[in-house]
Scaffold this motif. Sequence first.
Motif, PDB file in Angstrom:
ATOM      1  N   GLY A  49       0.809  -1.216   0.000  1.00 59.31           N
ATOM      2  CA  GLY A  49       0.000   0.000   0.000  1.00 59.31           C
ATOM      3  C   GLY A  49       0.843   1.267   0.000  1.00 59.31           C
ATOM      4  N   ASP A  50       0.151   2.405   0.170  1.00 61.35           N
ATOM      5  CA  ASP A  50       0.840   3.696   0.148  1.00 61.35           C
ATOM      6  C   ASP A  50       1.878   3.732   1.259  1.00 61.35           C
ATOM      7  OD1 ASP A  50      -0.846   4.442  -1.831  1.00 61.35           O
ATOM      8  OD2 ASP A  50      -2.237   5.539  -0.521  1.00 61.35           O
ATOM      9  N   GLY A  51       3.012   4.292   0.948  1.00 62.17           N
ATOM     10  CA  GLY A  51       4.044   4.455   1.971  1.00 62.17           C
ATOM     11  C   GLY A  51       4.714   3.163   2.374  1.00 62.17           C
ATOM     12  N   MET A  52       4.655   2.142   1.508  1.00 63.45           N
ATOM     13  CA  MET A  52       5.269   0.871   1.901  1.00 63.45           C
ATOM     14  C   MET A  52       6.788   0.993   1.958  1.00 63.45           C
ATOM     15  SD  MET A  52       4.717  -1.498  -1.447  1.00 63.45           S
ATOM     16  CE  MET A  52       4.351  -0.745  -3.015  1.00 63.45           C
ATOM     17  N   LEU A  53       7.371   0.187   2.827  1.00 65.86           N
ATOM     18  CA  LEU A  53       8.815   0.170   2.995  1.00 65.86           C
ATOM     19  C   LEU A  53       9.469  -0.303   1.700  1.00 65.86           C
ATOM     20  CD1 LEU A  53       8.915  -1.770   6.373  1.00 65.86           C
ATOM     21  CD2 LEU A  53       9.407   0.665   6.065  1.00 65.86           C
ATOM     22  N   ARG A  54      10.644   0.201   1.456  1.00 66.43           N
ATOM     23  CA  ARG A  54      11.407  -0.211   0.264  1.00 66.43           C
ATOM     24  C   ARG A  54      12.753  -0.764   0.704  1.00 66.43           C
ATOM     25  NH1 ARG A  54       8.073   0.025  -4.058  1.00 66.43           N
ATOM     26  NH2 ARG A  54       6.709   1.820  -3.908  1.00 66.43           N
ATOM     27  N   SER A  55      13.251  -1.705  -0.086  1.00 66.17           N
ATOM     28  CA  SER A  55      14.623  -2.148   0.145  1.00 66.17           C
ATOM     29  C   SER A  55      15.337  -2.016  -1.184  1.00 66.17           C
ATOM     30  CB  SER A  55      14.655  -3.589   0.632  1.00 66.17           C
ATOM     31  OG  SER A  55      14.266  -4.457  -0.405  1.00 66.17           O
ATOM     32  N   PHE A  56      16.597  -2.369  -1.226  1.00 59.36           N
ATOM     33  CA  PHE A  56      17.340  -2.262  -2.475  1.00 59.36           C
ATOM     34  C   PHE A  56      17.019  -3.493  -3.314  1.00 59.36           C
ATOM     35  CE2 PHE A  56      21.118  -1.952  -5.124  1.00 59.36           C
ATOM     36  CZ  PHE A  56      21.101  -0.589  -5.379  1.00 59.36           C
ATOM     37  N   PRO A  57      16.388  -3.304  -4.496  1.00 63.46           N
ATOM     38  CA  PRO A  57      16.015  -4.487  -5.285  1.00 63.46           C
ATOM     39  C   PRO A  57      17.233  -5.226  -5.829  1.00 63.46           C
ATOM     40  CG  PRO A  57      15.365  -2.433  -6.402  1.00 63.46           C
ATOM     41  CD  PRO A  57      15.991  -2.038  -5.119  1.00 63.46           C
ATOM     42  N   MET A  66      12.295  -9.960 -12.668  1.00 69.87           N
ATOM     43  CA  MET A  66      13.671  -9.696 -13.065  1.00 69.87           C
ATOM     44  C   MET A  66      14.425  -9.033 -11.930  1.00 69.87           C
ATOM     45  SD  MET A  66      13.912 -10.993 -15.884  1.00 69.87           S
ATOM     46  CE  MET A  66      15.575 -10.460 -16.258  1.00 69.87           C
ATOM     47  N   MET A  67      13.671  -8.267 -11.126  1.00 69.60           N
ATOM     48  CA  MET A  67      14.261  -7.613  -9.958  1.00 69.60           C
ATOM     49  C   MET A  67      13.327  -7.924  -8.788  1.00 69.60           C
ATOM     50  SD  MET A  67      16.944  -5.851 -11.043  1.00 69.60           S
ATOM     51  CE  MET A  67      17.273  -5.003  -9.526  1.00 69.60           C
ATOM     52  N   LEU A  68      13.914  -8.141  -7.634  1.00 68.13           N
ATOM     53  CA  LEU A  68      13.096  -8.566  -6.496  1.00 68.13           C
ATOM     54  C   LEU A  68      13.416  -7.775  -5.236  1.00 68.13           C
ATOM     55  CD1 LEU A  68      13.699 -12.412  -6.895  1.00 68.13           C
ATOM     56  CD2 LEU A  68      11.661 -11.165  -7.602  1.00 68.13           C
ATOM     57  N   GLU A  69      12.415  -7.702  -4.384  1.00 66.27           N
ATOM     58  CA  GLU A  69      12.621  -7.230  -3.019  1.00 66.27           C
ATOM     59  C   GLU A  69      11.963  -8.285  -2.142  1.00 66.27           C
ATOM     60  OE1 GLU A  69      11.901  -2.818  -1.754  1.00 66.27           O
ATOM     61  OE2 GLU A  69      10.535  -3.312  -3.371  1.00 66.27           O
ATOM     62  N   ASP A  98      18.242   0.804 -11.288  1.00 58.15           N
ATOM     63  CA  ASP A  98      17.958   2.230 -11.420  1.00 58.15           C
ATOM     64  C   ASP A  98      16.512   2.484 -11.841  1.00 58.15           C
ATOM     65  OD1 ASP A  98      20.504   2.657 -10.703  1.00 58.15           O
ATOM     66  OD2 ASP A  98      21.240   3.127 -12.721  1.00 58.15           O
ATOM     67  N   GLU A  99      16.056   1.727 -12.836  1.00 60.51           N
ATOM     68  CA  GLU A  99      14.677   1.921 -13.296  1.00 60.51           C
ATOM     69  C   GLU A  99      13.677   1.592 -12.198  1.00 60.51           C
ATOM     70  OE1 GLU A  99      16.969   0.203 -15.290  1.00 60.51           O
ATOM     71  OE2 GLU A  99      16.185   0.123 -17.350  1.00 60.51           O
ATOM     72  N   VAL A 100      13.927   0.508 -11.484  1.00 60.27           N
ATOM     73  CA  VAL A 100      12.997   0.118 -10.421  1.00 60.27           C
ATOM     74  C   VAL A 100      12.969   1.190  -9.337  1.00 60.27           C
ATOM     75  CG1 VAL A 100      12.520  -1.558  -8.594  1.00 60.27           C
ATOM     76  CG2 VAL A 100      13.215  -2.352 -10.859  1.00 60.27           C
ATOM     77  N   LEU A 101      14.146   1.658  -8.927  1.00 61.32           N
ATOM     78  CA  LEU A 101      14.196   2.657  -7.864  1.00 61.32           C
ATOM     79  C   LEU A 101      13.552   3.966  -8.304  1.00 61.32           C
ATOM     80  CD1 LEU A 101      17.739   2.053  -6.336  1.00 61.32           C
ATOM     81  CD2 LEU A 101      15.526   1.589  -5.285  1.00 61.32           C
ATOM     82  N   ALA A 102      13.712   4.310  -9.589  1.00 62.61           N
ATOM     83  CA  ALA A 102      13.160   5.573 -10.084  1.00 62.61           C
ATOM     84  C   ALA A 102      11.635   5.549 -10.077  1.00 62.61           C
ATOM     85  CB  ALA A 102      13.677   5.843 -11.489  1.00 62.61           C
ATOM     86  N   ASP A 103      11.049   4.406 -10.371  1.00 61.64           N
ATOM     87  CA  ASP A 103       9.587   4.319 -10.431  1.00 61.64           C
ATOM     88  C   ASP A 103       9.111   2.917 -10.079  1.00 61.64           C
ATOM     89  OD1 ASP A 103       6.948   4.704 -10.841  1.00 61.64           O
ATOM     90  OD2 ASP A 103       7.119   5.489 -12.886  1.00 61.64           O
TER      91      ASP A 103
END
Length: 182
Positions: A49-57, A66-69, A98-103
């Motif tokens: 949901g909104d504001g979910m935690l992110r890690s480095f994919p 192709m990319m995972l968290e 980079d693409e995943v982190l950007a969007d």
Amino acid sequence: MKKQLIAGISALILGATSALAQDAPFGTDADADYAAKIWSAMEAANLAGDGMLRSFPYEGVAPHGMMLETFYSSATIDGHTGDLIVKRNYGPEGIGTDEVLADPGKHLGAVTVMFRREKGFDADNQDWFWVKFLPDGSLDKNPKGMRLAGKVAKGADKGCIACHSGAEDYLFTTDHVGAMMQ
Ligand code: HEC
């Protein structure tokens, strides 16, 4: 002889009954309701949901993105507390960090989840409940239109359980789990 015949007929009837949709090992209304509770617990823990935690994919392997968290946590559902593992699957093929982190929202394809239910839920498979959510929290379906929640594809030679049964404790990333859960 007569006994064998009766046994044979009962086996046939049992077989026919278990083929009915409501007896399927996954995708039932009860499974969908339970999956919705898991999604709510994930939202409450900021894992969805909104504001979910992110890690480095990191770079993934088929069939996940192709990319995972991946996040290792626990959740309490209907009074039962169990391990909760959330994997975000990003695509399509060819994308990088980079693409995943950007969007991240644009690249999120699905969220696959394992939750360890109460003892006896699925004793053959260490009581894991399997779910494949779409990014909005609705359930993904297999080509037959069955919702991917519950003992997904139990007994089949492909799918969540079949593939994960090749890993220790059904977890491919046990090294991470060991490190996180100490
Ligand atoms: C063909 C094999 C295969 C299938 C089918 C599969 N997985 Fe996985 N799964 C993997 C692999 C390999 C990993 C480890 C990926 C990584 O490096 O993070 C994994 C990782 C996971 C993880 C993170 C915990 C772990 O095992 O490391 C979850 C949660 C998960 N899968 C859920 C699911 C669900 C739910 C389904 C069915 C909808 C499913 N998987 C189907 C191979 C599979």
